[in-house]
Design a protein around this motif. Structure first.
Motif, PDB file in Angstrom:
ATOM      1  N   UNK A  15       0.800  -1.219   0.000  1.00  0.00           N
ATOM      2  CA  UNK A  15       0.000   0.000   0.000  1.00  0.00           C
ATOM      3  C   UNK A  15       0.833   1.268   0.000  1.00  0.00           C
ATOM      4  N   UNK A  16       2.141   1.153   0.252  1.00  0.00           N
ATOM      5  CA  UNK A  16       3.037   2.310   0.229  1.00  0.00           C
ATOM      6  C   UNK A  16       3.160   2.791  -1.212  1.00  0.00           C
ATOM      7  N   UNK A  17       3.181   4.109  -1.380  1.00  0.00           N
ATOM      8  CA  UNK A  17       3.286   4.708  -2.710  1.00  0.00           C
ATOM      9  C   UNK A  17       4.585   5.492  -2.798  1.00  0.00           C
ATOM     10  N   UNK A  18       5.320   5.298  -3.889  1.00  0.00           N
ATOM     11  CA  UNK A  18       6.509   6.084  -4.178  1.00  0.00           C
ATOM     12  C   UNK A  18       6.243   6.923  -5.406  1.00  0.00           C
ATOM     13  N   UNK A  19       6.590   8.200  -5.312  1.00  0.00           N
ATOM     14  CA  UNK A  19       6.487   9.089  -6.460  1.00  0.00           C
ATOM     15  C   UNK A  19       7.882   9.585  -6.776  1.00  0.00           C
ATOM     16  N   UNK A  20       8.196   9.608  -8.046  1.00  0.00           N
ATOM     17  CA  UNK A  20       9.523  10.054  -8.431  1.00  0.00           C
ATOM     18  C   UNK A  20       9.669  10.041  -9.934  1.00  0.00           C
ATOM     19  N   UNK A  21      10.910  10.128 -10.366  1.00  0.00           N
ATOM     20  CA  UNK A  21      11.239  10.082 -11.790  1.00  0.00           C
ATOM     21  C   UNK A  21      12.124   8.889 -12.031  1.00  0.00           C
ATOM     22  N   UNK A  22      11.929   8.254 -13.196  1.00  0.00           N
ATOM     23  CA  UNK A  22      12.819   7.168 -13.590  1.00  0.00           C
ATOM     24  C   UNK A  22      14.191   7.732 -13.900  1.00  0.00           C
ATOM     25  N   UNK A  23      15.224   6.987 -13.518  1.00  0.00           N
ATOM     26  CA  UNK A  23      16.557   7.288 -14.015  1.00  0.00           C
ATOM     27  C   UNK A  23      16.559   6.962 -15.499  1.00  0.00           C
ATOM     28  N   UNK A  24      16.795   7.926 -16.332  1.00  0.00           N
ATOM     29  CA  UNK A  24      16.813   7.670 -17.768  1.00  0.00           C
ATOM     30  C   UNK A  24      17.850   6.603 -18.108  1.00  0.00           C
ATOM     31  N   UNK A  25      19.012   6.704 -17.511  1.00  0.00           N
ATOM     32  CA  UNK A  25      20.072   5.752 -17.873  1.00  0.00           C
ATOM     33  C   UNK A  25      19.831   4.385 -17.249  1.00  0.00           C
ATOM     34  N   UNK A  26      19.014   4.293 -16.196  1.00  0.00           N
ATOM     35  CA  UNK A  26      18.800   3.028 -15.514  1.00  0.00           C
ATOM     36  C   UNK A  26      17.576   2.263 -16.010  1.00  0.00           C
ATOM     37  N   UNK A  27      16.742   2.900 -16.793  1.00  0.00           N
ATOM     38  CA  UNK A  27      15.523   2.245 -17.239  1.00  0.00           C
ATOM     39  C   UNK A  27      15.828   0.968 -18.008  1.00  0.00           C
ATOM     40  N   UNK A  28      17.001   0.877 -18.574  1.00  0.00           N
ATOM     41  CA  UNK A  28      17.394  -0.341 -19.291  1.00  0.00           C
ATOM     42  C   UNK A  28      17.428  -1.540 -18.355  1.00  0.00           C
ATOM     43  N   UNK A  29      17.535  -1.299 -17.065  1.00  0.00           N
ATOM     44  CA  UNK A  29      17.615  -2.406 -16.117  1.00  0.00           C
ATOM     45  C   UNK A  29      16.241  -2.921 -15.702  1.00  0.00           C
TER      46      UNK A  29
ATOM     47  N   UNK B 119       9.676  10.333  -3.335  1.00  0.00           N
ATOM     48  CA  UNK B 119       8.961  10.619  -2.093  1.00  0.00           C
ATOM     49  C   UNK B 119       8.135   9.395  -1.731  1.00  0.00           C
ATOM     50  N   UNK B 120       8.088   9.080  -0.439  1.00  0.00           N
ATOM     51  CA  UNK B 120       7.335   7.928   0.047  1.00  0.00           C
ATOM     52  C   UNK B 120       6.060   8.418   0.728  1.00  0.00           C
ATOM     53  N   UNK B 121       4.931   7.817   0.354  1.00  0.00           N
ATOM     54  CA  UNK B 121       3.631   8.169   0.926  1.00  0.00           C
ATOM     55  C   UNK B 121       3.005   6.936   1.561  1.00  0.00           C
ATOM     56  N   UNK B 122       2.503   7.097   2.789  1.00  0.00           N
ATOM     57  CA  UNK B 122       1.785   6.034   3.478  1.00  0.00           C
ATOM     58  C   UNK B 122       0.425   6.591   3.864  1.00  0.00           C
ATOM     59  N   UNK B 123      -0.626   5.925   3.439  1.00  0.00           N
ATOM     60  CA  UNK B 123      -2.004   6.384   3.675  1.00  0.00           C
ATOM     61  C   UNK B 123      -2.209   7.823   3.209  1.00  0.00           C
ATOM     62  N   UNK B 124      -1.588   8.166   2.081  1.00  0.00           N
ATOM     63  CA  UNK B 124      -1.753   9.487   1.486  1.00  0.00           C
ATOM     64  C   UNK B 124      -0.918  10.587   2.118  1.00  0.00           C
ATOM     65  N   UNK B 125      -0.153  10.258   3.152  1.00  0.00           N
ATOM     66  CA  UNK B 125       0.672  11.244   3.852  1.00  0.00           C
ATOM     67  C   UNK B 125       2.141  11.030   3.513  1.00  0.00           C
TER      68      UNK B 125
END
Length: 88
Positions: free
Chosen positions: A33-47, A60-66
């Motif tokens: 249920x934990x949500x992470x928001x962020x950007x993909x590493x362009x160079x790491x997406x190959x992995x 950023x890590x969100x738990x129960x919307x906080x």
């Protein structure tokens, strides 16, 4: 997708979707249920592989919307991922 309909092979291979969102904000929801928001590493997406292991930056890590924490970089093991969403 042809004429607005899905073919059977679509939906099974996320590589097309992932390649379109390289460098864009994303939301990753874990099975817990934990949500992470962020950007993909362009160079790491190959992995990103069949296990959906992903690397994020400016995360950023969100738990129960906080918002709980901010991370510079984060690696999420694919077996924990419920879904990945393009976050506008």
């Amino acid at each position: 997708m042809e004429n607005g309909t899905n073919t059977q092979s679509e939906g099974k291979d996320p590589s097309g979707f992932l390649s379109k969102i390289i460098g864009n904000p994303v939301m990753v929801k874990l099975n817990s249920g934990v949500v992470y928001k962020g950007k993909y590493f362009t160079r790491e997406l190959q992995s990103v592989d069949g296990y959906m292991n992903i690397a994020l930056e400016k995360t950023e890590e969100y738990v129960d919307g906080t918002k709980r924490r901010s991370y510079g970089d984060a690696f999420v093991r694919g077996n924990n991922v419920m879904y990945i969403s393009a976050d506008s």
